[in-house]
Design an enzyme around this catalytic site. Structure first.
Site, PDB file in Angstrom:
ATOM      1  N   ASP A 260       0.817  -1.321  -0.073  1.00 16.40           N
ATOM      2  CA  ASP A 260       0.038   0.092  -0.051  1.00 16.40           C
ATOM      3  C   ASP A 260       0.834   1.231  -0.092  1.00 16.40           C
ATOM      4  O   ASP A 260       1.588   1.588   1.041  1.00 16.40           O
ATOM      5  CB  ASP A 260      -0.974   0.137   1.368  1.00 16.40           C
ATOM      6  CG  ASP A 260      -1.805   1.235   1.371  1.00 16.40           C
ATOM      7  OD1 ASP A 260      -2.837   1.167   0.622  1.00 16.40           O
ATOM      8  OD2 ASP A 260      -1.470   2.543   1.841  1.00 16.40           O
TER       9      ASP A 260
ATOM     10  N   TYR B 276       2.965   9.955  -0.325  1.00 18.65           N
ATOM     11  CA  TYR B 276       4.020   9.228   0.587  1.00 18.65           C
ATOM     12  C   TYR B 276       5.314   9.554   0.279  1.00 18.65           C
ATOM     13  O   TYR B 276       6.321   9.326   1.145  1.00 18.65           O
ATOM     14  CB  TYR B 276       3.775   7.679   0.938  1.00 18.65           C
ATOM     15  CG  TYR B 276       2.264   7.293   1.507  1.00 18.65           C
ATOM     16  CD1 TYR B 276       1.571   8.348   2.196  1.00 18.65           C
ATOM     17  CD2 TYR B 276       2.050   6.077   1.551  1.00 18.65           C
ATOM     18  CE1 TYR B 276       0.283   7.702   2.509  1.00 18.65           C
ATOM     19  CE2 TYR B 276       0.881   5.676   2.144  1.00 18.65           C
ATOM     20  CZ  TYR B 276      -0.093   6.493   2.580  1.00 18.65           C
ATOM     21  OH  TYR B 276      -1.117   6.361   3.197  1.00 18.65           O
TER      22      TYR B 276
ATOM     23  N   LYS C  75      -2.650   5.804  -4.601  1.00 16.62           N
ATOM     24  CA  LYS C  75      -3.979   6.775  -4.233  1.00 16.62           C
ATOM     25  C   LYS C  75      -3.628   8.065  -4.962  1.00 16.62           C
ATOM     26  O   LYS C  75      -2.512   8.606  -5.024  1.00 16.62           O
ATOM     27  CB  LYS C  75      -4.106   6.941  -2.750  1.00 16.62           C
ATOM     28  CG  LYS C  75      -3.926   5.477  -1.769  1.00 16.62           C
ATOM     29  CD  LYS C  75      -3.974   5.776  -0.222  1.00 16.62           C
ATOM     30  CE  LYS C  75      -4.065   4.697   0.423  1.00 16.62           C
ATOM     31  NZ  LYS C  75      -2.585   4.509   0.944  1.00 16.62           N
TER      32      LYS C  75
ATOM     33  N   HIS D  96      -7.714   9.162  -2.363  1.00 20.90           N
ATOM     34  CA  HIS D  96      -7.592   9.230  -1.001  1.00 20.90           C
ATOM     35  C   HIS D  96      -8.200   9.637   0.050  1.00 20.90           C
ATOM     36  O   HIS D  96      -8.118   9.348   1.367  1.00 20.90           O
ATOM     37  CB  HIS D  96      -5.919  10.215  -0.922  1.00 20.90           C
ATOM     38  CG  HIS D  96      -4.809   9.427   0.150  1.00 20.90           C
ATOM     39  ND1 HIS D  96      -3.742   9.502  -0.348  1.00 20.90           N
ATOM     40  CD2 HIS D  96      -5.068   9.354   1.216  1.00 20.90           C
ATOM     41  CE1 HIS D  96      -3.057   9.119   0.726  1.00 20.90           C
ATOM     42  NE2 HIS D  96      -3.823   8.882   1.788  1.00 20.90           N
TER      43      HIS D  96
HETATM   44  N1  LIG Z   1      -5.872   6.090   3.318  1.00 22.56           N
HETATM   45  C1  LIG Z   1      -5.290   6.890   4.427  1.00 22.56           C
HETATM   46  O1  LIG Z   1      -5.747   8.124   4.567  1.00 22.56           O
HETATM   47  C2  LIG Z   1      -4.219   6.116   5.091  1.00 22.56           C
HETATM   48  C3  LIG Z   1      -4.067   7.113   6.528  1.00 22.56           C
HETATM   49  C4  LIG Z   1      -3.078   6.202   7.288  1.00 22.56           C
HETATM   50  C5  LIG Z   1      -2.614   5.252   6.879  1.00 22.56           C
HETATM   51  N2  LIG Z   1      -2.606   4.565   5.731  1.00 22.56           N
HETATM   52  C6  LIG Z   1      -2.066   3.299   5.507  1.00 22.56           C
HETATM   53  O2  LIG Z   1      -2.263   2.441   6.298  1.00 22.56           O
HETATM   54  C7  LIG Z   1      -0.804   2.017   6.677  1.00 22.56           C
HETATM   55  C8  LIG Z   1      -0.649   1.422   8.229  1.00 22.56           C
HETATM   56  O3  LIG Z   1      -1.112   2.785   8.997  1.00 22.56           O
HETATM   57  P1  LIG Z   1       0.257   3.453   9.970  1.00 22.56           P
HETATM   58  O4  LIG Z   1       1.211   3.584   9.210  1.00 22.56           O
HETATM   59  O5  LIG Z   1      -0.789   4.854  10.122  1.00 22.56           O
HETATM   60  O6  LIG Z   1       0.270   2.764  11.111  1.00 22.56           O
HETATM   61  P2  LIG Z   1       0.246   1.256  11.715  1.00 22.56           P
HETATM   62  O7  LIG Z   1       0.515   0.138  10.660  1.00 22.56           O
HETATM   63  O8  LIG Z   1      -1.191   1.021  12.748  1.00 22.56           O
HETATM   64  O9  LIG Z   1       1.401   1.338  12.891  1.00 22.56           O
HETATM   65  C9  LIG Z   1       2.572   1.633  12.439  1.00 22.56           C
HETATM   66  C10 LIG Z   1       3.504   1.506  13.640  1.00 22.56           C
HETATM   67  O10 LIG Z   1       3.721   0.372  14.260  1.00 22.56           O
HETATM   68  C11 LIG Z   1       4.806  -0.235  14.522  1.00 22.56           C
HETATM   69  N3  LIG Z   1       4.798  -1.639  14.386  1.00 22.56           N
HETATM   70  C12 LIG Z   1       4.527  -2.213  13.127  1.00 22.56           C
HETATM   71  N4  LIG Z   1       4.425  -3.603  13.375  1.00 22.56           N
HETATM   72  C13 LIG Z   1       4.715  -3.757  14.876  1.00 22.56           C
HETATM   73  C14 LIG Z   1       4.751  -4.775  15.456  1.00 22.56           C
HETATM   74  N5  LIG Z   1       4.540  -6.023  15.183  1.00 22.56           N
HETATM   75  N6  LIG Z   1       4.759  -4.644  17.026  1.00 22.56           N
HETATM   76  C15 LIG Z   1       5.092  -3.530  17.233  1.00 22.56           C
HETATM   77  N7  LIG Z   1       5.100  -2.465  16.697  1.00 22.56           N
HETATM   78  C16 LIG Z   1       4.828  -2.475  15.476  1.00 22.56           C
HETATM   79  C17 LIG Z   1       5.542   0.608  13.552  1.00 22.56           C
HETATM   80  O11 LIG Z   1       6.878   0.789  13.677  1.00 22.56           O
HETATM   81  P3  LIG Z   1       8.440   0.009  12.930  1.00 22.56           P
HETATM   82  O12 LIG Z   1       8.251   0.411  11.508  1.00 22.56           O
HETATM   83  O13 LIG Z   1       9.589   0.468  13.445  1.00 22.56           O
HETATM   84  O14 LIG Z   1       8.049  -1.690  12.868  1.00 22.56           O
HETATM   85  C18 LIG Z   1       5.046   1.939  13.447  1.00 22.56           C
HETATM   86  O15 LIG Z   1       5.622   2.689  14.447  1.00 22.56           O
HETATM   87  C19 LIG Z   1       0.043   3.051   6.547  1.00 22.56           C
HETATM   88  O16 LIG Z   1       1.496   2.896   6.532  1.00 22.56           O
HETATM   89  C20 LIG Z   1      -0.564   3.501   5.031  1.00 22.56           C
HETATM   90  O17 LIG Z   1      -0.078   2.729   4.059  1.00 22.56           O
HETATM   91  C21 LIG Z   1      -3.622   5.004   4.692  1.00 22.56           C
END
Ligand SMILES: NC(=O)c1ccc[n+]([C@@H]2O[C@H](COP(=O)([O-])OP(=O)(O)OC[C@H]3O[C@@H](n4cnc5c(N)ncnc54)[C@H](OP(=O)(O)O)[C@@H]3O)[C@@H](O)[C@H]2O)c1
Ligand SMILES: *[C@@H]1O[C@H](CO)[C@@H](O)[C@H](O)[C@H]1NC(C)=O
Ligand SMILES: *[C@@H]1O[C@H](CO)[C@@H](O)[C@H](O)[C@H]1NC(C)=O
Length: 339
Positions: free
Chosen positions: A68, A73, A102, A135
């Protein structure tokens, strides 16, 4: 039209993940256009230049096939490098991958949509995407290269583009084959209804914030009734979001979640991802750490009991992290409705 057929597949996906040696290939969910989307994908927001190439390579080695990303980004070029490397190595073929990008808010004018998807394709080094998402429903005015144009009150400046017109332009790039599917992100129920009423292609997914503190039961149910899957973003609670405050609750540190994790001998992250996918949702956890990337896809060898699913349901607390305050005055601000 009836989507019963797709839902049966949604329900039976848990059946089994394919394993290749130590590699787990996530099961897929059948989309309303007949294509298969892996239920775990690698999130890449905040995955910076120095980390993201290796993260995507590690993810593919760990069995991820769904990545994704988004134009905003600013890492599509690096992700493209990693994809090319793994395809050149013979680890995967292009057709095994499910690549999502997106359309950013400053490209909502219908005449800008093809240009925007081409920019993403060029950066990724691909000739098609598997899924292109709008998006957000909120358009922003395009002023030079500004990605978040704001007025003196810090509010986003709109150019008055209706997301239905943007959607129709997305239908065009879909018909041209620049993407195999189209979908939406951050849309509420009323906005989805408008797309269904005025558009001619049903979105395959709505990508929204979803985790145990904001479990999106009502929106997921509504989407399902329309043949639209729900993709859970920030499934782990997005602890690395730039606006996190030290006192904000941290989902993965929740003691009640840890109790469940201990019971199943899994990590808190694995319980959350299992909870989401077992509900028939798609989840896109972000990590740039090889061990955690592997951990996050290693969730297909156990099942949460119905009682434990209900228990995790009870964590719901309207815990929205993404309130998009800068567009709260936009006429298409999505988060004023209940869902
Ligand atoms: N459409 C939208 O508007 C939108 C908005 C937000 C996000 N997104 C998408 O959704 C994806 C995920 O959301 P997000 O990046 O906001 O947050 P997330 O995936 O909920 O959390 C990421 C955080 O969790 C940590 N982490 C990952 N795996 C872990 C584990 N097994 N144990 C402990 N910590 C862990 C990561 O650190 P490390 O990297 O150090 O492991 C990072 O700090 C985004 O990257 C993006 O692709 C889309
Ligand atoms: C987008 O790319 C396609 C395929 O290369 C090309 O046919 C089309 O002219 C491009 N459109 C724009 C607006 O750049
Ligand atoms: C906008 O971005 C393009 C491409 O990255 C760059 O060539 C151009 O100089 C930028 N314009 C401004 C005003 O920053």
């Amino acid at each position: 039209m009836t989507y019963t057929k797709w839902f049966n597949c949604v329900i039976c996906f848990v059946a089994s993940a394919m394993t290749l040696g130590d590699t787990t290939i996530a099961p897929t969910i059948k989309l309303n256009n007949g294509l298969d989307m892996p239920v775990i994908g690698l999130g890449t927001w905040k995955s910076r230049e120095g980390d993201v190439v290796q993260a995507v390579k590690d993810a593919i080695d760990a069995g991820y096939r769904h990545i994704d990303t988004a134009w905003i980004y600013q890492n599509e070029k690096e992700i493209g490098e990693a994809l090319k490397a793994k395809i050149d190595e013979g680890v995967v073929k292009r057709e095994d991958l499910f690549i999502v990008s997106k359309l950013w808010n400053t490209y909502h004018r219908p005449e800008d949509v093809e240009l925007a998807i081409n920019q993403s394709l060029n950066a990724l080094g691909l000739d098609y995407l598997d899924l292109y998402l709008m998006h957000a429903p909120t358009d922003f005015q395009k002023v030079g290269n500004t990605t978040f144009p704001t007025d003196e009150n810090g509010q986003a400046v709109s150019a008055g583009v209706d997301f239905v017109d943007t959607w129709k332009a997305m239908e065009e790039v879909y018909r041209k084959g620049l993407t195999k599917s189209i979908g939406i992100s951050n849309f509420n129920k009323r906005q989805i209804e408008k797309i269904l009423e005025k558009g001619s292609v049903v979105p395959v997914t709505n990508q929204v914030e979803c985790h145990p503190y904001l479990n999106q039961k009502k929106l997921a149910e509504f989407c399902k009734s329309k043949g639209i899957t729900l993709t859970a973003y920030s499934p782990l609670g997005s602890a690395d979001r730039p606006w996190a405050k030290p006192d904000d609750p941290k989902l993965l540190d929740d003691p009640n979640l840890k109790k469940i994790a201990d019971k199943y001998k899994k990590s808190a992250a694995q319980i959350v991802l299992r909870y989401l996918t077992q509900r028939g949702l798609i989840a896109i956890p972000k990590s740039v750490n090889k061990g955690r990337i592997e951990e996050n896809i290693n969730i297909f060898d156990f099942e949460l009991s119905p009682e434990d699913m209900k228990y995790v349901d009870s964590f719901d607390r309207n815990g929205r992290i993404f309130t998009f305050d800068w567009s709260s005055k936009h006429r298409f601000y999505p988060f004023s409705d209940e869902y």
